[in-house]
Design a protein around this motif. Sequence first.
Motif, PDB file in Angstrom:
ATOM      1  N   ARG A 174      35.818   1.952  -1.524  1.00 40.78           N
ATOM      2  CA  ARG A 174      35.903   2.964  -0.481  1.00 40.78           C
ATOM      3  C   ARG A 174      34.908   4.090  -0.739  1.00 40.78           C
ATOM      4  NH1 ARG A 174      39.925   6.174  -1.027  1.00 40.78           N
ATOM      5  NH2 ARG A 174      41.232   4.485  -1.799  1.00 40.78           N
ATOM      6  N   LEU A 175      34.843   4.531  -1.982  1.00 34.60           N
ATOM      7  CA  LEU A 175      33.892   5.590  -2.329  1.00 34.60           C
ATOM      8  C   LEU A 175      32.464   5.123  -2.101  1.00 34.60           C
ATOM      9  CD1 LEU A 175      35.554   6.987  -5.575  1.00 34.60           C
ATOM     10  CD2 LEU A 175      35.425   8.099  -3.349  1.00 34.60           C
ATOM     11  N   GLU A 176      32.214   3.849  -2.401  1.00 32.83           N
ATOM     12  CA  GLU A 176      30.875   3.312  -2.187  1.00 32.83           C
ATOM     13  C   GLU A 176      30.555   3.268  -0.690  1.00 32.83           C
ATOM     14  OE1 GLU A 176      30.435  -0.711  -3.400  1.00 32.83           O
ATOM     15  OE2 GLU A 176      28.241  -0.680  -3.258  1.00 32.83           O
ATOM     16  N   ARG A 177      31.501   2.794   0.080  1.00 32.74           N
ATOM     17  CA  ARG A 177      31.308   2.735   1.532  1.00 32.74           C
ATOM     18  C   ARG A 177      31.031   4.110   2.119  1.00 32.74           C
ATOM     19  NH1 ARG A 177      33.517   1.407   7.104  1.00 32.74           N
ATOM     20  NH2 ARG A 177      35.174   2.930   7.048  1.00 32.74           N
ATOM     21  N   ASN A 178      31.669   5.105   1.559  1.00 33.62           N
ATOM     22  CA  ASN A 178      31.470   6.464   2.054  1.00 33.62           C
ATOM     23  C   ASN A 178      30.218   7.129   1.479  1.00 33.62           C
ATOM     24  OD1 ASN A 178      33.755   6.367   3.656  1.00 33.62           O
ATOM     25  ND2 ASN A 178      35.091   7.158   2.053  1.00 33.62           N
ATOM     26  N   GLY A 179      29.469   6.382   0.711  1.00 27.67           N
ATOM     27  CA  GLY A 179      28.195   6.912   0.213  1.00 27.67           C
ATOM     28  C   GLY A 179      28.326   7.858  -0.954  1.00 27.67           C
ATOM     29  N   MET A 180      29.460   7.843  -1.639  1.00 26.39           N
ATOM     30  CA  MET A 180      29.661   8.815  -2.708  1.00 26.39           C
ATOM     31  C   MET A 180      29.324   8.285  -4.087  1.00 26.39           C
ATOM     32  SD  MET A 180      33.116  10.395  -1.154  1.00 26.39           S
ATOM     33  CE  MET A 180      33.088  10.977   0.544  1.00 26.39           C
ATOM     34  N   ILE A 181      29.356   6.974  -4.226  1.00 28.43           N
ATOM     35  CA  ILE A 181      28.954   6.380  -5.496  1.00 28.43           C
ATOM     36  C   ILE A 181      28.068   5.166  -5.233  1.00 28.43           C
ATOM     37  CG2 ILE A 181      31.093   7.090  -6.623  1.00 28.43           C
ATOM     38  CD1 ILE A 181      32.077   4.251  -6.452  1.00 28.43           C
ATOM     39  N   THR A 182      27.334   4.765  -6.238  1.00 28.36           N
ATOM     40  CA  THR A 182      26.570   3.520  -6.133  1.00 28.36           C
ATOM     41  C   THR A 182      27.033   2.556  -7.216  1.00 28.36           C
ATOM     42  OG1 THR A 182      24.858   4.443  -7.544  1.00 28.36           O
ATOM     43  CG2 THR A 182      24.501   4.568  -5.169  1.00 28.36           C
ATOM     44  N   ARG A 183      26.886   1.290  -6.899  1.00 24.51           N
ATOM     45  CA  ARG A 183      27.311   0.227  -7.797  1.00 24.51           C
ATOM     46  C   ARG A 183      26.061  -0.516  -8.242  1.00 24.51           C
ATOM     47  NH1 ARG A 183      28.411  -5.228  -7.287  1.00 24.51           N
ATOM     48  NH2 ARG A 183      30.209  -5.987  -8.445  1.00 24.51           N
ATOM     49  N   ARG A 184      25.887  -0.666  -9.542  1.00 27.01           N
ATOM     50  CA  ARG A 184      24.680  -1.298 -10.051  1.00 27.01           C
ATOM     51  C   ARG A 184      25.068  -2.375 -11.064  1.00 27.01           C
ATOM     52  NH1 ARG A 184      22.028   1.275 -14.421  1.00 27.01           N
ATOM     53  NH2 ARG A 184      20.400  -0.132 -15.187  1.00 27.01           N
ATOM     54  N   VAL A 185      24.644  -3.586 -10.785  1.00 26.47           N
ATOM     55  CA  VAL A 185      24.932  -4.681 -11.699  1.00 26.47           C
ATOM     56  C   VAL A 185      23.941  -4.656 -12.843  1.00 26.47           C
ATOM     57  CG1 VAL A 185      25.100  -7.175 -11.948  1.00 26.47           C
ATOM     58  CG2 VAL A 185      25.835  -6.098  -9.817  1.00 26.47           C
ATOM     59  N   LEU A 186      24.463  -4.624 -14.063  1.00 28.25           N
ATOM     60  CA  LEU A 186      23.589  -4.581 -15.226  1.00 28.25           C
ATOM     61  C   LEU A 186      23.093  -5.992 -15.548  1.00 28.25           C
ATOM     62  CD1 LEU A 186      25.773  -2.186 -17.411  1.00 28.25           C
ATOM     63  CD2 LEU A 186      23.815  -1.606 -15.960  1.00 28.25           C
TER      64      LEU A 186
END
Lengths: 122, 122
Positions: free
Chosen positions: B59-71
Amino acid sequence: MTHDVVYRADCPSRTILDQIADKWSMLVLAVLSEPRRFNEIKRRLEGITQRVLTQTLRRLERNGMITRRVLPGRPLGVEYSLTPLGRSLQGPFGELYNWTVENMDVIQSFQRAYDHRGEQST
Amino acid sequence: MTHDVVYRADCPSRTILDQIADKWSMLVLAVLSEPRRFNEIKRRLEGITQRVLTQTLRRLERNGMITRRVLPGRPLGVEYSLTPLGRSLQGPFGELYNWTVENMDVIQSFQRAYDHRGEQST
DNA sequence: CCGTATCCCAGGCGATACTG
DNA sequence: CAGTATCGCCTGGGATACGG
């Protein structure tokens, strides 16, 4: 290092957050910027039911943020108003509310972008 | 008069409040003051389940507040970090968090007083 | 390690009816 | 007017198992 902060379940601030970080408490306190009666509050919070409003008011009262005053005379009347403690929450809540207003456009475009992925097929 | 403000159900700020005014979002953003991996976050939020943490992060990602990065590399690793938007929420959320810490004693005594009424019988 | 999928249950909430 | 009481749904979330 401050790196090992853990938010424990029994931390009082978490308990209190659970009480006020819900969708209605903030709006009720906003509406109570001046004293209001039950149905006045209800009318201003579109979508809230009587039951939930009552619960929210009781919880805020229990937490010392509002007071409940029965008005003399009939028909029955009840007026809710902020305590100093409740008023002191208006600052933080106001900040948060302003933030949402200022950023809602950006957020909504993020949402559209996110929802757009994975389905531009065929 | 500003007396007839009504918080309508379709008001964008209410929609957004529903997204962020929950017990976990705030704490997740607090934990993400620096980039962290999934299980790091989970470990710091005592009581959160994998399922709920995932939902909150999405939800936070969808709202543009966090990013998810695969290492890169194995075993799999994923790092979450705040976006500028997410970072801009730290101000308002910090205010609110500080408020709860500063006032938790007062609130707890209010609660005790409230709970005490109506049952000092016999 | 970081998820998703499934099952399953408690309880939150809406709707409604009733009282001081 | 301002609640409380009751009922029935329905979904949020815990537990668990499995997949990339």
